[in-house]
Motif scaffolding. Structure first.
Motif, PDB file in Angstrom:
ATOM      1  N   MET A   1       0.827  -1.191   0.000  1.00  0.00           N
ATOM      2  CA  MET A   1       0.000   0.000   0.000  1.00  0.00           C
ATOM      3  C   MET A   1       0.870   1.253   0.000  1.00  0.00           C
ATOM      4  SD  MET A   1      -3.095  -0.975   2.638  1.00  0.00           S
ATOM      5  CE  MET A   1      -4.112  -2.441   2.366  1.00  0.00           C
ATOM      6  N   THR A   2       0.450   2.288  -0.748  1.00  0.00           N
ATOM      7  CA  THR A   2       1.216   3.509  -0.836  1.00  0.00           C
ATOM      8  C   THR A   2       0.465   4.651  -0.174  1.00  0.00           C
ATOM      9  OG1 THR A   2       0.243   4.196  -2.943  1.00  0.00           O
ATOM     10  CG2 THR A   2       2.123   2.692  -3.051  1.00  0.00           C
ATOM     11  N   ALA A   3       1.218   5.696   0.182  1.00  0.00           N
ATOM     12  CA  ALA A   3       0.617   6.835   0.874  1.00  0.00           C
ATOM     13  C   ALA A   3      -0.373   7.568  -0.024  1.00  0.00           C
ATOM     14  CB  ALA A   3       1.720   7.785   1.348  1.00  0.00           C
ATOM     15  N   ARG A   4      -0.195   7.467  -1.340  1.00  0.00           N
ATOM     16  CA  ARG A   4      -1.067   8.169  -2.264  1.00  0.00           C
ATOM     17  C   ARG A   4      -2.273   7.334  -2.673  1.00  0.00           C
ATOM     18  NH1 ARG A   4       0.929  12.824  -3.336  1.00  0.00           N
ATOM     19  NH2 ARG A   4      -0.701  13.231  -4.857  1.00  0.00           N
ATOM     20  N   THR A   5      -2.384   6.151  -2.121  1.00  0.00           N
ATOM     21  CA  THR A   5      -3.511   5.282  -2.431  1.00  0.00           C
ATOM     22  C   THR A   5      -4.354   5.073  -1.183  1.00  0.00           C
ATOM     23  OG1 THR A   5      -2.212   4.112  -4.109  1.00  0.00           O
ATOM     24  CG2 THR A   5      -4.218   3.039  -3.337  1.00  0.00           C
ATOM     25  N   VAL A   6      -5.654   5.277  -1.310  1.00  0.00           N
ATOM     26  CA  VAL A   6      -6.594   5.060  -0.219  1.00  0.00           C
ATOM     27  C   VAL A   6      -7.323   3.749  -0.469  1.00  0.00           C
ATOM     28  CG1 VAL A   6      -8.647   5.930   0.961  1.00  0.00           C
ATOM     29  CG2 VAL A   6      -6.903   7.535   0.130  1.00  0.00           C
ATOM     30  N   TYR A   7      -7.275   2.847   0.504  1.00  0.00           N
ATOM     31  CA  TYR A   7      -7.933   1.548   0.360  1.00  0.00           C
ATOM     32  C   TYR A   7      -9.215   1.524   1.179  1.00  0.00           C
ATOM     33  CZ  TYR A   7      -3.774  -0.231  -1.950  1.00  0.00           C
ATOM     34  OH  TYR A   7      -2.747  -0.422  -2.831  1.00  0.00           O
ATOM     35  N   ASP A  79      -4.462  14.167  -6.652  1.00  0.00           N
ATOM     36  CA  ASP A  79      -3.905  13.078  -7.465  1.00  0.00           C
ATOM     37  C   ASP A  79      -3.740  11.771  -6.684  1.00  0.00           C
ATOM     38  OD1 ASP A  79      -3.068  12.150  -9.978  1.00  0.00           O
ATOM     39  OD2 ASP A  79      -0.954  12.311  -9.394  1.00  0.00           O
ATOM     40  N   ARG A  80      -4.641  11.534  -5.756  1.00  0.00           N
ATOM     41  CA  ARG A  80      -4.637  10.261  -5.045  1.00  0.00           C
ATOM     42  C   ARG A  80      -5.605   9.288  -5.712  1.00  0.00           C
ATOM     43  NH1 ARG A  80      -6.354  11.303   0.807  1.00  0.00           N
ATOM     44  NH2 ARG A  80      -7.827  12.667  -0.319  1.00  0.00           N
ATOM     45  N   GLU A  81      -5.380   7.999  -5.488  1.00  0.00           N
ATOM     46  CA  GLU A  81      -6.253   6.970  -6.043  1.00  0.00           C
ATOM     47  C   GLU A  81      -6.975   6.245  -4.908  1.00  0.00           C
ATOM     48  OE1 GLU A  81      -4.314   3.647  -7.887  1.00  0.00           O
ATOM     49  OE2 GLU A  81      -6.062   3.160  -9.125  1.00  0.00           O
ATOM     50  N   LYS A  82      -8.243   5.916  -5.124  1.00  0.00           N
ATOM     51  CA  LYS A  82      -8.995   5.122  -4.150  1.00  0.00           C
ATOM     52  C   LYS A  82      -9.325   3.778  -4.766  1.00  0.00           C
ATOM     53  CE  LYS A  82     -12.696   5.421  -0.715  1.00  0.00           C
ATOM     54  NZ  LYS A  82     -13.720   6.308  -0.110  1.00  0.00           N
ATOM     55  N   ILE A  83      -9.044   2.723  -4.026  1.00  0.00           N
ATOM     56  CA  ILE A  83      -9.302   1.354  -4.471  1.00  0.00           C
ATOM     57  C   ILE A  83     -10.243   0.711  -3.459  1.00  0.00           C
ATOM     58  CG2 ILE A  83      -8.290  -0.905  -4.942  1.00  0.00           C
ATOM     59  CD1 ILE A  83      -5.715   0.504  -5.720  1.00  0.00           C
TER      60      ILE A  83
END
Length: 313
Positions: A1-7, A79-83
């Motif tokens: 998991m990356t800081a720029r990705t929200v799970y 520019d974050r991504e949500k999964i």
């Protein structure tokens, strides 16, 4: 998991009312939209735990997760991504009656609708896509399932560091004890109720926290022990057959060398076509598990789906 990705994780919660299938949509108070129940992963939480927790928090309904139905991706500000991972989850009549839901600052209301109506009412295309995938599972007759979980015991003390003479008495290492604690949440999320384990200490200690959480006992089964496997007298076929016939959520805790036999017997017991996937589902590191979803109405129709999970410890 990356800081720029929200799970995040959630579910397509479903029930049958007067012979018709309905799924649950939530009216969110702040956004004035209509969506599927979901929420962000809390620190130290697994995706299945998040899904079960968020469904309960948003709807008041306690569910056990069924098959995984899809993943949505979308962009957030900066520019974050949500999964978001979604599971199908049946709301039993008892669970609905016990719902603690009242309108609140997050969820203004709940609505049970047909899948077809949901496709028209949902506010976001990503949710529509998840419901489409759910409908595909429905068309396959793969919705009402029960899980059999293949679990490899937690990390054990190495043979070199073990003072005893009998390998089955080798205990868990500190990491293994952490794994045992961290397995409780995700296994409960899948509704596991029965625990079957090799008698080896490293196996029984792995499932002991789960047994404590359930208030149940561990059923010792020499037929899935490594000792029996090495001596050529394992009884995996009987153990797996018993679990398939029971049609109840269960976990089988065993050893790395025995897991391929468990997977193969699951395929045979359910009339599944064998393939390379059997090697994948049984290739587990210590503390990891595979959920094998089987049809509750017709287990002999084959394995519906599989998913692997890591303890993360």
């Amino acid at each position: 998991m990356t800081a720029r990705t929200v799970y995040a994780a959630g579910g397509v919660v479903w029930r049958v009312v007067d012979g018709k299938l309905r799924i649950l949509l939530v009216h969110r108070t702040k956004y004035r939209d209509l969506s599927l129940p979901k929420g962000k992963v809390d620190p130290g939480e697994t995706l299945p735990e998040t899904a079960a927790r968020e469904i309960h928090e948003e709807t008041g309904i306690r569910v056990s997760l069924g098959v995984h139905v899809g993943i949505s991706h979308y962009r957030l500000p900066r520019d974050r991504e949500k999964i978001v991972h979604y599971w199908a989850a049946e709301a039993t009549d008892a669970a609905v009656r016990a719902s603690s839901f009242v309108p609140n600052k997050e969820i203004a209301g709940l609505e049970w609708v047909s899948p077809k109506k949901a496709l028209k009412r949902l506010s976001y295309p990503v949710d529509v896509d998840i419901v489409e995938k759910f409908r595909a599972r429905l068309d396959e007759g793969a919705l009402r399932t029960f899980p059999l979980v293949m679990l490899r015991h937690g990390k054990a003390v190495s043979r070199d560091d073990f003072d005893g003479c009998v390998d089955s008495e080798r205990p868990l290492a500190p990491r293994g004890r952490r794994q045992a604690q961290e397995l409780v949440g995700p296994l409960l999320a899948f509704g596991v109720r029965k625990i079957v384990s090799s008698p080896a200490v490293r196996c029984t200690t792995t499932v002991r926290p789960l047994a404590a959480a359930l208030g149940s006992k561990v059923h010792l089964e020499p037929g899935v022990s490594q000792d029996a496997w090495e001596e050529g007298c394992s009884d995996v076929r009987r153990v797996v057959g018993d679990r398939v016939r029971a049609r109840r959520p269960a976990v089988l805790c065993s050893h790395g060398p025995v897991l391929p036999d468990i997977a193969a017997e699951l395929a045979l017991a359910t009339g599944s076509i064998p393939g390379s996937y059997l090697g994948s589902v049984s290739s587990l590191d210590t503390g990891d598990f595979t959920v094998v979803h089987l049809s509750a109405d017709n287990p002999g129709s084959g394995i519906v789906a599989t998913e692997k999970h890591s303890s993360g410890a």
